[in-house]
Design a protein around this motif. Structure first.
Motif, PDB file in Angstrom:
ATOM      1  N   PRO A  33       0.746  -1.250   0.046  1.00 25.18           N
ATOM      2  CA  PRO A  33       0.018   0.101   0.033  1.00 25.18           C
ATOM      3  C   PRO A  33       0.872   1.005   0.150  1.00 25.18           C
ATOM      4  CG  PRO A  33      -0.311  -1.025   2.078  1.00 25.18           C
ATOM      5  CD  PRO A  33       0.502  -2.060   1.181  1.00 25.18           C
ATOM      6  N   ARG A  34       2.200   1.127   0.411  1.00 22.01           N
ATOM      7  CA  ARG A  34       3.014   2.300   0.385  1.00 22.01           C
ATOM      8  C   ARG A  34       3.279   2.863  -0.864  1.00 22.01           C
ATOM      9  NH1 ARG A  34       7.802   0.053   3.864  1.00 22.01           N
ATOM     10  NH2 ARG A  34       7.418  -1.768   2.343  1.00 22.01           N
ATOM     11  N   GLU A  35       2.838   1.992  -2.174  1.00 17.44           N
ATOM     12  CA  GLU A  35       3.088   2.409  -3.437  1.00 17.44           C
ATOM     13  C   GLU A  35       1.888   3.319  -4.165  1.00 17.44           C
ATOM     14  OE1 GLU A  35       3.944  -0.848  -5.827  1.00 17.44           O
ATOM     15  OE2 GLU A  35       5.456  -1.592  -4.421  1.00 17.44           O
ATOM     16  N   VAL A  36       0.621   3.203  -3.384  1.00 16.01           N
ATOM     17  CA  VAL A  36      -0.504   3.845  -4.031  1.00 16.01           C
ATOM     18  C   VAL A  36      -0.462   5.015  -4.210  1.00 16.01           C
ATOM     19  CG1 VAL A  36      -2.847   4.043  -3.390  1.00 16.01           C
ATOM     20  CG2 VAL A  36      -1.784   2.104  -2.855  1.00 16.01           C
ATOM     21  N   MET A  37       0.153   5.839  -3.490  1.00 16.30           N
ATOM     22  CA  MET A  37      -0.043   7.429  -3.470  1.00 16.30           C
ATOM     23  C   MET A  37       1.007   8.061  -4.506  1.00 16.30           C
ATOM     24  SD  MET A  37      -2.429   8.044  -1.376  1.00 16.30           S
ATOM     25  CE  MET A  37      -2.555   9.745  -1.839  1.00 16.30           C
ATOM     26  N   ASP A  38       1.859   7.368  -4.677  1.00 16.18           N
ATOM     27  CA  ASP A  38       2.914   7.570  -6.005  1.00 16.18           C
ATOM     28  C   ASP A  38       2.272   7.262  -7.045  1.00 16.18           C
ATOM     29  OD1 ASP A  38       4.792   8.665  -4.139  1.00 16.18           O
ATOM     30  OD2 ASP A  38       6.115   7.077  -4.162  1.00 16.18           O
ATOM     31  N   LEU A  39       1.623   6.136  -7.105  1.00 12.34           N
ATOM     32  CA  LEU A  39       0.975   5.621  -8.460  1.00 12.34           C
ATOM     33  C   LEU A  39      -0.223   6.524  -8.810  1.00 12.34           C
ATOM     34  CD1 LEU A  39       0.943   3.378 -10.412  1.00 12.34           C
ATOM     35  CD2 LEU A  39      -0.335   2.172  -9.142  1.00 12.34           C
ATOM     36  N   GLU A  41      -0.366   9.642  -8.628  1.00  7.13           N
ATOM     37  CA  GLU A  41       0.088  10.937  -9.028  1.00  7.13           C
ATOM     38  C   GLU A  41       0.352  10.767 -10.536  1.00  7.13           C
ATOM     39  OE1 GLU A  41       0.866  13.740  -7.608  1.00  7.13           O
ATOM     40  OE2 GLU A  41       0.107  13.162  -5.728  1.00  7.13           O
ATOM     41  N   VAL A  42       0.566   9.719 -11.025  1.00  2.63           N
ATOM     42  CA  VAL A  42       0.760   9.462 -12.257  1.00  2.63           C
ATOM     43  C   VAL A  42      -0.309   8.752 -13.062  1.00  2.63           C
ATOM     44  CG1 VAL A  42       3.465   9.506 -12.018  1.00  2.63           C
ATOM     45  CG2 VAL A  42       2.321   7.339 -12.101  1.00  2.63           C
ATOM     46  N   SER A  43      -1.080   8.120 -12.608  1.00  2.07           N
ATOM     47  CA  SER A  43      -2.360   7.463 -13.310  1.00  2.07           C
ATOM     48  C   SER A  43      -3.546   7.692 -12.876  1.00  2.07           C
ATOM     49  CB  SER A  43      -1.840   5.856 -13.093  1.00  2.07           C
ATOM     50  OG  SER A  43      -0.917   5.511 -13.581  1.00  2.07           O
ATOM     51  N   ARG A  44      -4.437   7.617 -13.733  1.00  6.37           N
ATOM     52  CA  ARG A  44      -5.849   8.014 -13.200  1.00  6.37           C
ATOM     53  C   ARG A  44      -6.605   6.476 -13.195  1.00  6.37           C
ATOM     54  NH1 ARG A  44      -7.526  13.046 -12.800  1.00  6.37           N
ATOM     55  NH2 ARG A  44      -9.854  12.442 -13.226  1.00  6.37           N
ATOM     56  N   TYR A  45      -7.645   6.423 -12.270  1.00  5.28           N
ATOM     57  CA  TYR A  45      -8.435   5.135 -12.422  1.00  5.28           C
ATOM     58  C   TYR A  45      -9.843   5.440 -12.334  1.00  5.28           C
ATOM     59  CZ  TYR A  45      -3.990   3.065 -11.448  1.00  5.28           C
ATOM     60  OH  TYR A  45      -2.570   2.537 -11.708  1.00  5.28           O
ATOM     61  N   GLU A  68      -7.907  12.979   0.885  1.00 10.83           N
ATOM     62  CA  GLU A  68      -7.309  14.376   0.935  1.00 10.83           C
ATOM     63  C   GLU A  68      -6.622  14.767  -0.316  1.00 10.83           C
ATOM     64  OE1 GLU A  68      -4.256  13.588   4.014  1.00 10.83           O
ATOM     65  OE2 GLU A  68      -5.782  13.916   5.537  1.00 10.83           O
ATOM     66  N   LYS A  69      -6.200  13.734  -1.304  1.00 10.81           N
ATOM     67  CA  LYS A  69      -5.862  14.148  -2.729  1.00 10.81           C
ATOM     68  C   LYS A  69      -6.870  14.245  -3.705  1.00 10.81           C
ATOM     69  CE  LYS A  69      -1.298  14.455  -1.555  1.00 10.81           C
ATOM     70  NZ  LYS A  69      -0.479  15.655  -1.976  1.00 10.81           N
ATOM     71  N   ASP A  70      -7.944  13.228  -3.547  1.00 12.38           N
ATOM     72  CA  ASP A  70      -8.953  12.866  -4.776  1.00 12.38           C
ATOM     73  C   ASP A  70     -10.357  12.494  -4.121  1.00 12.38           C
ATOM     74  OD1 ASP A  70     -10.534  11.760  -6.603  1.00 12.38           O
ATOM     75  OD2 ASP A  70      -9.003  10.163  -7.140  1.00 12.38           O
TER      76      ASP A  70
END
Length: 214
Positions: A33-39, A41-45, A68-70
């Motif tokens: 789950p630590r990868e999610v926020m970086d991902l 930033e560069v991809s939309r789902y 908080e971001k989306d």
């Protein structure tokens, strides 16, 4: 539809990814789950599917960070936690749906499609003799408009948006009333009102699962 799957169980993650891809979903799977926020930033789902019990970052903390971001991308929680308190916490943090393990793969697909429709709605949906126009908040039966209260309209709208699957009392309460202190009897009353105005059998009931149209 593009789905981000966050699941630390590698066997389940692989199975879900393969199944969703076989159903036509573009699926990115991460088990950390630590990868999610970086991902993000560069991809939309179109939908994010995440577990609650994960190492390093708990699912509740991750939902909060995402929101908080989306504010827009639907989040579906996929977890073994079945307590009402856990469901309430997730919905209050910003989750849009909650599916407990074990589950049927087909039900997951139906829920993902329903979330996608809510984000990218058709303006007019026709089911048998019933026509629903979302932008005008109008319902017609056999071509004739029917009059609905605001709450009746919201209940029907939610059922139509989730057509093809059963939705629970809890889901309806969360969508229509939010934090208002109302109970399941209120939902039953509005379903009864709708059944008086809609064709017989249009709203189906299954004990323990809720209501379905379509």
């Amino acid at each position: 539809m593009k789905v981000l799957l966050v699941e630390d169980d590698r066997l389940l993650g692989e199975s879900l990814t393969e199944y969703l891809q076989s159903e036509g979903f573009i699926t990115d799977w991460v088990y950390d789950p630590r990868e999610v926020m970086d991902l993000l930033e560069v991809s939309r789902y179109d939908v994010i599917v995440l577990d609650l019990i994960m190492p390093h970052i708990g699912g509740e903390e991750l939902i909060k960070a995402i929101r908080e971001k989306d504010k827009e991308t639907p989040i579906l929680v996929l977890t073994a936690k079945q307590r009402l308190e856990d469901k309430r916490t997730c919905f209050e943090l910003g989750a849009d749906d909650y599916l407990t393990k074990p589950f049927e793969m087909e039900e997951l697909v139906l829920r993902l499609k329903a979330l996608y429709r809510r984000k990218n709605p058709q303006d007019v949906v026709v089911i048998d003799e019933v026509e629903v126009c979302f932008s005008k908040e109008m319902v017609k039966v056999k071509g004739k408009p029917i009059s609905l209260s605001k709450k009746d309209w919201l209940v029907l709208k939610f059922l139509v948006e989730n057509r093809g699957r059963f939705v629970s009392h809890e889901e309806i309460l969360n969508y229509v009333w939010g934090d208002e202190p109302v109970g399941e009897d209120v939902v039953r009353a509005h379903i009864k009102n709708l059944r008086k105005l809609l064709p017989e059998g249009f709203i189906k009931t299954m004990k323990g699962r809720g209501y379905r149209v379509g």
